[in-house]
Design a protein around this motif. Structure first.
Motif, PDB file in Angstrom:
ATOM      1  N   PRO A   1      22.727  18.306  13.453  1.00 26.90           N
ATOM      2  CA  PRO A   1      22.591  19.408  12.501  1.00 26.90           C
ATOM      3  C   PRO A   1      21.129  19.624  12.105  1.00 26.90           C
ATOM      4  O   PRO A   1      20.357  18.668  12.015  1.00 26.90           O
ATOM      5  CB  PRO A   1      23.419  18.935  11.306  1.00 26.90           C
ATOM      6  N   LEU A   2      20.780  20.877  11.872  1.00 26.34           N
ATOM      7  CA  LEU A   2      19.408  21.244  11.525  1.00 26.34           C
ATOM      8  C   LEU A   2      19.274  21.192  10.004  1.00 26.34           C
ATOM      9  O   LEU A   2      19.251  22.212   9.322  1.00 26.34           O
ATOM     10  CB  LEU A   2      19.093  22.636  12.070  1.00 26.34           C
ATOM     11  N   THR A   3      19.193  19.971   9.477  1.00 23.86           N
ATOM     12  CA  THR A   3      19.214  19.748   8.036  1.00 23.86           C
ATOM     13  C   THR A   3      18.024  18.888   7.628  1.00 23.86           C
ATOM     14  O   THR A   3      17.232  18.453   8.466  1.00 23.86           O
ATOM     15  CB  THR A   3      20.498  19.014   7.626  1.00 23.86           C
ATOM     16  N   ASP A   4      17.930  18.611   6.333  1.00 22.53           N
ATOM     17  CA  ASP A   4      16.931  17.658   5.864  1.00 22.53           C
ATOM     18  C   ASP A   4      17.335  16.254   6.301  1.00 22.53           C
ATOM     19  O   ASP A   4      18.466  16.007   6.731  1.00 22.53           O
ATOM     20  CB  ASP A   4      16.798  17.741   4.343  1.00 22.53           C
ATOM     21  N   VAL A   5      16.401  15.314   6.186  1.00 20.88           N
ATOM     22  CA  VAL A   5      16.626  13.964   6.706  1.00 20.88           C
ATOM     23  C   VAL A   5      17.782  13.270   5.990  1.00 20.88           C
ATOM     24  O   VAL A   5      18.621  12.620   6.632  1.00 20.88           O
ATOM     25  CB  VAL A   5      15.334  13.129   6.599  1.00 20.88           C
ATOM     26  N   ASP A   6      17.857  13.380   4.673  1.00 17.15           N
ATOM     27  CA  ASP A   6      18.926  12.695   3.942  1.00 17.15           C
ATOM     28  C   ASP A   6      20.303  13.154   4.414  1.00 17.15           C
ATOM     29  O   ASP A   6      21.213  12.339   4.612  1.00 17.15           O
ATOM     30  CB  ASP A   6      18.785  12.935   2.437  1.00 17.15           C
ATOM     31  N   THR A   7      20.467  14.464   4.600  1.00 20.57           N
ATOM     32  CA  THR A   7      21.746  14.992   5.079  1.00 20.57           C
ATOM     33  C   THR A   7      21.996  14.567   6.516  1.00 20.57           C
ATOM     34  O   THR A   7      23.124  14.223   6.893  1.00 20.57           O
ATOM     35  CB  THR A   7      21.766  16.526   4.963  1.00 20.57           C
ATOM     36  N   LEU A   8      20.943  14.566   7.332  1.00 26.06           N
ATOM     37  CA  LEU A   8      21.072  14.151   8.731  1.00 26.06           C
ATOM     38  C   LEU A   8      21.580  12.720   8.834  1.00 26.06           C
ATOM     39  O   LEU A   8      22.455  12.415   9.658  1.00 26.06           O
ATOM     40  CB  LEU A   8      19.717  14.283   9.427  1.00 26.06           C
ATOM     41  N   LEU A   9      21.064  11.835   7.999  1.00 26.99           N
ATOM     42  CA  LEU A   9      21.456  10.426   8.079  1.00 26.99           C
ATOM     43  C   LEU A   9      22.908  10.202   7.669  1.00 26.99           C
ATOM     44  O   LEU A   9      23.483   9.160   7.986  1.00 26.99           O
ATOM     45  CB  LEU A   9      20.525   9.577   7.210  1.00 26.99           C
ATOM     46  N   ARG A  10      23.504  11.168   6.983  1.00 24.69           N
ATOM     47  CA  ARG A  10      24.916  11.055   6.590  1.00 24.69           C
ATOM     48  C   ARG A  10      25.851  11.827   7.514  1.00 24.69           C
ATOM     49  O   ARG A  10      27.072  11.764   7.353  1.00 24.69           O
ATOM     50  CB  ARG A  10      25.105  11.569   5.156  1.00 24.69           C
ATOM     51  N   ALA A  11      25.296  12.551   8.478  1.00 22.66           N
ATOM     52  CA  ALA A  11      26.113  13.409   9.341  1.00 22.66           C
ATOM     53  C   ALA A  11      26.993  12.571  10.272  1.00 22.66           C
ATOM     54  O   ALA A  11      26.569  11.520  10.763  1.00 22.66           O
ATOM     55  CB  ALA A  11      25.216  14.328  10.160  1.00 22.66           C
TER      56      ALA A  11
ATOM     57  N   ALA B   1      21.907   5.059  11.666  1.00 23.52           N
ATOM     58  CA  ALA B   1      21.327   6.397  11.800  1.00 23.52           C
ATOM     59  C   ALA B   1      19.817   6.354  11.585  1.00 23.52           C
ATOM     60  O   ALA B   1      19.056   7.052  12.268  1.00 23.52           O
ATOM     61  CB  ALA B   1      21.992   7.351  10.813  1.00 23.52           C
ATOM     62  N   THR B   2      19.362   5.531  10.654  1.00 24.09           N
ATOM     63  CA  THR B   2      17.921   5.406  10.408  1.00 24.09           C
ATOM     64  C   THR B   2      17.205   4.852  11.628  1.00 24.09           C
ATOM     65  O   THR B   2      16.147   5.350  12.035  1.00 24.09           O
ATOM     66  CB  THR B   2      17.664   4.499   9.192  1.00 24.09           C
ATOM     67  N   GLN B   3      17.772   3.814  12.244  1.00 23.43           N
ATOM     68  CA  GLN B   3      17.156   3.243  13.439  1.00 23.43           C
ATOM     69  C   GLN B   3      17.106   4.264  14.570  1.00 23.43           C
ATOM     70  O   GLN B   3      16.089   4.384  15.265  1.00 23.43           O
ATOM     71  CB  GLN B   3      17.936   2.001  13.878  1.00 23.43           C
ATOM     72  N   LEU B   4      18.182   5.017  14.747  1.00 23.92           N
ATOM     73  CA  LEU B   4      18.216   5.996  15.830  1.00 23.92           C
ATOM     74  C   LEU B   4      17.210   7.122  15.589  1.00 23.92           C
ATOM     75  O   LEU B   4      16.562   7.595  16.532  1.00 23.92           O
ATOM     76  CB  LEU B   4      19.624   6.571  15.982  1.00 23.92           C
ATOM     77  N   LEU B   5      17.063   7.552  14.348  1.00 26.78           N
ATOM     78  CA  LEU B   5      16.081   8.589  14.035  1.00 26.78           C
ATOM     79  C   LEU B   5      14.682   8.125  14.416  1.00 26.78           C
ATOM     80  O   LEU B   5      13.904   8.875  15.020  1.00 26.78           O
ATOM     81  CB  LEU B   5      16.144   8.934  12.546  1.00 26.78           C
TER      82      LEU B   5
END
Length: 222
Positions: free
Chosen positions: A179-189, A166-170
């Motif tokens: 999801p329209l969330t903070d980065v930490d939550t996004l990386l766990r989605a 997820a980090t590489q894709l971001l």
């Protein structure tokens, strides 16, 4: 009593210093940031816009930070999510510290869209970008450079995102619409969605244990 004395409080108020920025914003001035997915960053000039892609290895200097009153702010990836009205926005003035690549430009016959007003610059050597809040800002910009796991992928295009973290894709593509969330939550989605054009479907990326296992792309036809 001298006639001007009753006006003294008004004169003092007119020359009072502007409200100071919160510490988390004022500390950004002078720092370098890196743009997830390379942007693009949109320069608003005159009655038109120019989009520039910023290489992941190129830092961008924050030269000014402002906090505004109510305004419209553009959010989303490909313009398929409407601009959002917020009571207070953050505007950064950014100066790329290396070459950027022209992506597209557009010129209108009238004023620019309301969500771009107030972002105009005389020269695209600097770019002004509005954010709804710190969460939106941190989904777009990183205050640390790409990690080594991402730098190894720069300049090596992939046919598929399957297997990427997820980090590489971001870093390679930027944040999705949902999801329209903070980065930490996004990386766990478990899924990311980029909203597609009407009738063509969305781009949906599915993760398991933090890595891409499947990706569904929008239809390309009419």
């Amino acid at each position: 009593m001298r006639p001007w004395l009753p006006l003294l409080p008004l004169l003092v108020a007119c020359h009072a210093p502007a409200r100071t920025l919160p510490a988390e914003l004022s500390r950004m001035v002078g720092r370098d940031v890196w743009v997830y997915g390379g942007g693009p960053l949109r320069c608003v000039r005159g009655n038109g816009t120019i989009e520039y892609a910023v290489p992941l290895s190129t830092p961008v200097r924050v030269t000014q930070v402002e906090q505004t009153g109510p305004r419209l702010v553009e959010i989303g990836v490909d313009g398929h999510r409407p601009a959002q009205s917020v009571p207070q926005a953050i505007i950064l003035t950014l100066a790329p510290r290396g070459p950027v690549r022209w992506v597209s430009s557009s010129v209108g016959s009238g004023p620019v869209a309301r969500w771009w007003q107030g972002l105009e610059v005389k020269s695209c050597t600097t770019i002004r970008v509005a954010f709804t809040d710190l969460t939106h800002l941190n989904r777009t910009l990183s205050f640390t450079p790409p990690p080594a796991s991402v730098q190894r992928l720069i300049g090596h295009p992939r046919d598929s995102s399957v297997g990427l973290s997820a980090t590489q894709l971001l870093w390679l593509r930027g944040a999705p619409d949902e999801p329209l969330t903070d980065v930490d939550t996004l990386l766990r989605a478990p899924t990311w969605t980029v909203i597609g054009a009407p009738g063509r479907g969305d781009q949906v990326t599915t993760f398991r244990s933090g890595r891409v296992i499947q990706e569904t792309l929008p239809r390309m036809g009419p």
